[in-house]
Design a protein around this motif. Structure first.
Motif, PDB file in Angstrom:
ATOM      1  N   ARG A  95      64.769  65.195 -11.358  1.00 16.04           N
ATOM      2  CA  ARG A  95      63.574  64.347 -11.338  1.00 16.04           C
ATOM      3  C   ARG A  95      63.039  64.236 -12.758  1.00 16.04           C
ATOM      4  N   GLY A  96      62.948  63.029 -13.242  1.00 17.14           N
ATOM      5  CA  GLY A  96      62.470  62.780 -14.598  1.00 17.14           C
ATOM      6  C   GLY A  96      63.608  62.420 -15.529  1.00 17.14           C
ATOM      7  N   GLU A  97      64.696  63.189 -15.481  1.00 17.56           N
ATOM      8  CA  GLU A  97      65.826  62.898 -16.361  1.00 17.56           C
ATOM      9  C   GLU A  97      66.459  61.548 -16.043  1.00 17.56           C
ATOM     10  N   GLU A  98      66.456  61.163 -14.752  1.00 19.01           N
ATOM     11  CA  GLU A  98      67.047  59.870 -14.382  1.00 19.01           C
ATOM     12  C   GLU A  98      66.304  58.708 -15.046  1.00 19.01           C
ATOM     13  N   THR A  99      65.014  58.905 -15.340  1.00 19.95           N
ATOM     14  CA  THR A  99      64.227  57.873 -16.021  1.00 19.95           C
ATOM     15  C   THR A  99      64.728  57.694 -17.443  1.00 19.95           C
ATOM     16  N   GLN A 100      65.020  58.795 -18.133  1.00 21.85           N
ATOM     17  CA  GLN A 100      65.577  58.701 -19.478  1.00 21.85           C
ATOM     18  C   GLN A 100      66.964  58.074 -19.462  1.00 21.85           C
ATOM     19  N   VAL A 101      67.762  58.439 -18.462  1.00 24.46           N
ATOM     20  CA  VAL A 101      69.085  57.826 -18.312  1.00 24.46           C
ATOM     21  C   VAL A 101      68.943  56.316 -18.126  1.00 24.46           C
ATOM     22  N   ALA A 102      68.039  55.911 -17.238  1.00 20.94           N
ATOM     23  CA  ALA A 102      67.836  54.486 -16.986  1.00 20.94           C
ATOM     24  C   ALA A 102      67.347  53.768 -18.240  1.00 20.94           C
ATOM     25  N   GLY A 103      66.507  54.447 -19.030  1.00 20.11           N
ATOM     26  CA  GLY A 103      66.042  53.850 -20.274  1.00 20.11           C
ATOM     27  C   GLY A 103      67.181  53.610 -21.245  1.00 20.11           C
TER      28      GLY A 103
ATOM     29  N   VAL B 271      69.322  60.134 -28.994  1.00 22.28           N
ATOM     30  CA  VAL B 271      68.305  59.159 -28.602  1.00 22.28           C
ATOM     31  C   VAL B 271      67.010  59.913 -28.330  1.00 22.28           C
ATOM     32  N   ASP B 272      65.892  59.386 -28.789  1.00 23.16           N
ATOM     33  CA  ASP B 272      64.598  60.026 -28.570  1.00 23.16           C
ATOM     34  C   ASP B 272      64.195  59.927 -27.103  1.00 23.16           C
ATOM     35  N   ALA B 273      63.791  61.061 -26.520  1.00 23.81           N
ATOM     36  CA  ALA B 273      63.469  61.108 -25.096  1.00 23.81           C
ATOM     37  C   ALA B 273      62.263  60.238 -24.759  1.00 23.81           C
ATOM     38  N   GLU B 274      61.242  60.257 -25.585  1.00 26.90           N
ATOM     39  CA  GLU B 274      60.055  59.454 -25.298  1.00 26.90           C
ATOM     40  C   GLU B 274      60.397  57.967 -25.292  1.00 26.90           C
ATOM     41  N   ALA B 275      61.201  57.534 -26.254  1.00 27.04           N
ATOM     42  CA  ALA B 275      61.584  56.124 -26.315  1.00 27.04           C
ATOM     43  C   ALA B 275      62.358  55.711 -25.068  1.00 27.04           C
ATOM     44  N   ALA B 276      63.277  56.570 -24.631  1.00 29.38           N
ATOM     45  CA  ALA B 276      64.065  56.250 -23.433  1.00 29.38           C
ATOM     46  C   ALA B 276      63.180  56.200 -22.193  1.00 29.38           C
ATOM     47  N   THR B 277      62.262  57.162 -22.060  1.00 33.18           N
ATOM     48  CA  THR B 277      61.358  57.186 -20.912  1.00 33.18           C
ATOM     49  C   THR B 277      60.499  55.935 -20.868  1.00 33.18           C
ATOM     50  N   LEU B 278      59.895  55.578 -21.996  1.00 32.41           N
ATOM     51  CA  LEU B 278      59.009  54.417 -22.029  1.00 32.41           C
ATOM     52  C   LEU B 278      59.771  53.118 -21.796  1.00 32.41           C
ATOM     53  N   ARG B 279      61.007  53.054 -22.269  1.00 34.86           N
ATOM     54  CA  ARG B 279      61.800  51.842 -22.036  1.00 34.86           C
ATOM     55  C   ARG B 279      62.008  51.612 -20.545  1.00 34.86           C
ATOM     56  N   CYS B 280      62.313  52.681 -19.823  1.00 34.01           N
ATOM     57  CA  CYS B 280      62.508  52.565 -18.383  1.00 34.01           C
ATOM     58  C   CYS B 280      61.201  52.235 -17.669  1.00 34.01           C
ATOM     59  N   LEU B 281      60.143  52.973 -17.946  1.00 38.71           N
ATOM     60  CA  LEU B 281      58.885  52.761 -17.239  1.00 38.71           C
ATOM     61  C   LEU B 281      58.308  51.384 -17.542  1.00 38.71           C
ATOM     62  N   ALA B 282      58.497  50.896 -18.758  1.00 33.35           N
ATOM     63  CA  ALA B 282      58.030  49.545 -19.099  1.00 33.35           C
ATOM     64  C   ALA B 282      58.818  48.486 -18.329  1.00 33.35           C
ATOM     65  N   ALA B 283      60.128  48.697 -18.172  1.00 35.80           N
ATOM     66  CA  ALA B 283      60.940  47.751 -17.406  1.00 35.80           C
ATOM     67  C   ALA B 283      60.510  47.722 -15.943  1.00 35.80           C
ATOM     68  N   VAL B 284      60.201  48.901 -15.375  1.00 36.07           N
ATOM     69  CA  VAL B 284      59.729  48.951 -13.995  1.00 36.07           C
ATOM     70  C   VAL B 284      58.387  48.253 -13.869  1.00 36.07           C
ATOM     71  N   HIS B 285      57.483  48.505 -14.814  1.00 35.55           N
ATOM     72  CA  HIS B 285      56.167  47.850 -14.776  1.00 35.55           C
ATOM     73  C   HIS B 285      56.306  46.331 -14.856  1.00 35.55           C
ATOM     74  N   ALA B 286      57.188  45.862 -15.726  1.00 35.13           N
ATOM     75  CA  ALA B 286      57.389  44.411 -15.852  1.00 35.13           C
ATOM     76  C   ALA B 286      57.906  43.824 -14.545  1.00 35.13           C
ATOM     77  N   GLN B 287      58.834  44.533 -13.879  1.00 33.57           N
ATOM     78  CA  GLN B 287      59.359  44.044 -12.622  1.00 33.57           C
ATOM     79  C   GLN B 287      58.284  44.036 -11.537  1.00 33.57           C
TER      80      GLN B 287
END
Length: 313
Positions: free
Chosen positions: A133-141, A291-307
């Motif tokens: 839980r949580g790591e999958e968000t970085q993977v998705a990012g 890859v920076d973890a924060e950047a990967a996390t935010l990339r995923c969460l921003a994509a989900v928010h946009a959707q």
């Protein structure tokens, strides 16, 4: 306490928040409607310290400067907030599969409609049994940035994840408890006496990691030598600490060789573990990038928010 927190009066309307809510800590980011970072907020109240009705209280407290504007504040959250013991359970996605499925997001219950909280699920694997839980968000990012990535993602931490990805999907993953082993040995074994002190020895780390990566059994027959060496030859705490870390990380990377060998590997993380893992992998001949973890996390969460915004219109 808040970190890098900017709550100036000209904060634009239409802000939203991203959250990574782990076992021990909460990390929050407040972003503009065009995903410009406005504030970075940390809080030590993780899942272990909260009851199910305590999450909303913490969130309202930390996001109070952006509430009460007459607009609903959207929050997209990942991590242990979606565990069975969290705010509301977001059941695991199966492996193999995509790390994000919009239809499987969960809305958290809130007391007032000025807050709209969406929680991402983790991932589970039946054989061999594993969860994250949580790591999958970085993977998705990372996959959002490199949709054709075909290789391995390593996420160092207390429980390091090794995630095999192809065609935008997680094919399988494995968890190594290396970070927890280090904490247990350093704090609750006879080795703790050899580690008392400050400093770090890069060469001692590299030598131990190389030894253990070649022969994983070096961990078993090499650990007590750390204590003995400190007694007999006065080996410094810096050398002892680095050797313990090198033995454990080297053994982990050696054990995982069949997964990363002859494949590109990306290490996603922050802090001191990321360069240590990358260094050992490169020394073993891996084609490794970080890859920076924060950047990967935010990339995923921003994509989900946009959707979510698209689906709401």
């Amino acid at each position: 306490m808040a970190e890098d927190c900017d709550t100036t009066a000209d904060t634009p309307a239409g802000v939203w928040a991203a959250a990574d809510w782990g076992t021990s800590n909460l990390r929050l980011w407040v972003l503009s409607c065009d995903d410009r970072l406005l504030a970075r907020i940390g809080d030590p109240r993780g899942m272990l310290t909260l009851s199910s009705n305590g999450f909303e209280t913490v969130l309202r407290e930390r996001l109070s400067p952006w509430l009460g504007t007459g607009q609903r504040l959207a929050v997209v959250a990942c991590g242990m907030v979606g565990a069975r013991q969290g705010w509301i359970e977001a059941p695991y996605l199966p492996t193999p599969g995509r790390p994000i499925e919009m239809a499987r997001l969960r809305r958290a219950p809130v007391s007032r409609d000025d807050l709209d909280v969406t929680i991402l699920p983790g991932m589970a694997q039946a054989e061999p049994a594993d969860v994250m839980r949580g790591e999958e968000t970085q993977v998705a990012g990372h996959l959002a940035a490199e949709p054709h990535f075909d290789g391995l993602i390593c996420l160092p931490g207390t429980h390091t994840k090794w995630v095999r990805c192809r065609n935008g999907r997680v094919e399988r993953f494995r968890t190594c408890m290396t970070g927890e082993f280090y904490a247990l040995l350093a704090g609750h074994s006879v080795l703790r006496h050899a580690l008392e002190g400050a400093g770090w020895d890069d060469q001692a780390f590299a030598d131990a990691a190389r030894e253990a990566a070649r022969h994983c059994g070096a961990v078993i027959d090499g650990l007590f030598g750390i204590r003995a060496s400190s007694l007999l030859t006065g080996t410094s705490a810096a050398q002892s600490r680095a050797r313990l870390s090198g033995l454990l990380i080297g053994a982990e990377i050696g054990t995982m060789r069949d997964e990363w060998q002859d494949r590109p590997i990306v290490v996603i993380g922050s802090g001191r573990l990321t360069p240590l893992y990358a260094r050992v992998l490169a020394d073993q001949g891996a084609a490794v990038a970080t890859v920076d973890a924060e950047a990967a996390t935010l990339r995923c969460l921003a994509a989900v928010h946009a959707q979510l915004r698209t689906e709401a219109t």
